[in-house]
Design a protein around this motif. Sequence first.
Motif, short mmCIF file in Angstrom:
data_model
loop_
_atom_site.label_atom_id
_atom_site.label_comp_id
_atom_site.label_asym_id
_atom_site.label_seq_id
_atom_site.Cartn_x
_atom_site.Cartn_y
_atom_site.Cartn_z
N LYS A 206 0.76 -1.35 0.01
CA LYS A 206 0.14 0.02 0.01
C LYS A 206 0.82 1.44 0.00
O LYS A 206 0.82 2.22 -0.77
CB LYS A 206 -0.96 -0.09 1.23
N THR A 207 1.85 1.29 1.00
CA THR A 207 2.47 2.40 1.27
C THR A 207 3.39 2.68 -0.25
O THR A 207 3.76 3.79 -0.73
CB THR A 207 3.37 2.30 2.28
N SER A 208 3.94 1.49 -0.76
CA SER A 208 4.72 1.42 -1.85
C SER A 208 3.99 2.12 -3.49
O SER A 208 4.44 2.92 -4.03
CB SER A 208 5.30 0.13 -2.32
N TYR B 27 12.11 -0.43 4.06
CA TYR B 27 10.80 -0.75 4.42
C TYR B 27 10.27 0.35 5.57
O TYR B 27 10.91 0.45 6.47
CB TYR B 27 11.03 -1.93 5.04
N GLN B 28 9.09 0.88 5.51
CA GLN B 28 8.65 1.75 6.31
C GLN B 28 7.22 1.33 6.61
O GLN B 28 6.45 1.48 5.79
CB GLN B 28 8.44 3.05 5.86
N ALA B 29 6.96 0.62 7.62
CA ALA B 29 5.71 0.21 8.40
C ALA B 29 4.82 1.38 8.68
O ALA B 29 5.53 2.38 9.25
CB ALA B 29 5.90 -0.88 9.47
N THR B 30 3.69 1.63 8.28
CA THR B 30 2.85 2.69 8.58
C THR B 30 2.30 2.68 10.00
O THR B 30 2.13 1.57 10.57
CB THR B 30 1.58 2.80 7.74
N ILE B 31 2.78 3.98 10.75
CA ILE B 31 2.21 3.92 11.99
C ILE B 31 0.98 4.67 12.09
O ILE B 31 1.23 5.85 11.65
CB ILE B 31 3.22 4.85 12.74
N TRP C 79 -5.09 8.25 1.83
CA TRP C 79 -4.91 7.74 3.26
C TRP C 79 -4.43 6.44 3.50
O TRP C 79 -5.00 5.65 2.87
CB TRP C 79 -6.57 7.93 4.09
N ASP C 80 -3.06 6.58 3.67
CA ASP C 80 -2.46 5.23 4.11
C ASP C 80 -2.87 4.59 5.58
O ASP C 80 -3.26 5.47 6.15
CB ASP C 80 -0.95 5.49 3.95
N THR C 81 -2.60 3.20 5.60
CA THR C 81 -2.92 2.77 6.75
C THR C 81 -2.08 1.57 6.89
O THR C 81 -1.45 1.04 6.07
CB THR C 81 -4.54 2.63 6.95
N ALA C 82 -2.24 1.09 8.08
CA ALA C 82 -1.65 -0.20 8.38
C ALA C 82 -2.66 -1.38 8.41
O ALA C 82 -3.76 -1.07 8.73
CB ALA C 82 -0.94 -0.18 9.73
#
Length: 172
Positions: free
Chosen positions: A20-22, A36-40, A61-64
């Motif tokens: 998703k973030t990518s 790698y960046q996990a969404t907080i 809107w990004d999410t985890a």
Amino acid sequence: MGDLGKGYKLVFLGDQGVGKTSIITCFMYGKFDTSYQATIGIDFLSKTTRYEDRTFRLQLWDTAGQERFKSLVPSYIRDSSVAVIVYDVASKQSFINTSKWIEEVRAERGSYVIIVLVGNKTDLVNKRQVSIEEGENKAREFGALFMETSAKAGFNIKPLFCKITSALQGNE
Ligand code: GDP
Ligand code: MG
């Protein structure tokens, strides 16, 4: 006065690690970031885009995907115009789990929302566990749009957002 265009909220849902973030990073900055960046929690980014002769302000809107964020989901989805539900074509489980995301979005937004099912990581050719037909069939079953992408290869990222703005335009 400049044309600021109409604003739309796009929410990204799906299991952690599907990309998703990518996808957002690739669309926003035109690059694939391997760190790698996990969404907080939840963050959003805005981008203005043009489709035909109209301007759209997209709020991404990004999410985890972690279950522990589940309590945030209804409020997060509430005023969204588009839900982008992502799975990894190399992970059958992430594909299976899209059903619950789709059902949750439909329960919260009914038919007001445009749902786009996205199979990401098509570059992992030899690890593929979900065929394009399975993706298409599921999208059809849930009344969703469908696209396969690779954030890594930059494949179908722009077309994905063109498809979304086209659907927003057609929805009015
Ligand atoms: P998120 O948890 O859904 O936001 O997933 P991320 O965007 O953080 O990506 C998770 C991992 O998958 C990272 O190591 C990314 O580099 C990788 N990844 C994301 N998109 C792709 C892709 O299209 N192809 C491949 N091979 N790896 C990807
Ligand atoms: Mg993320």
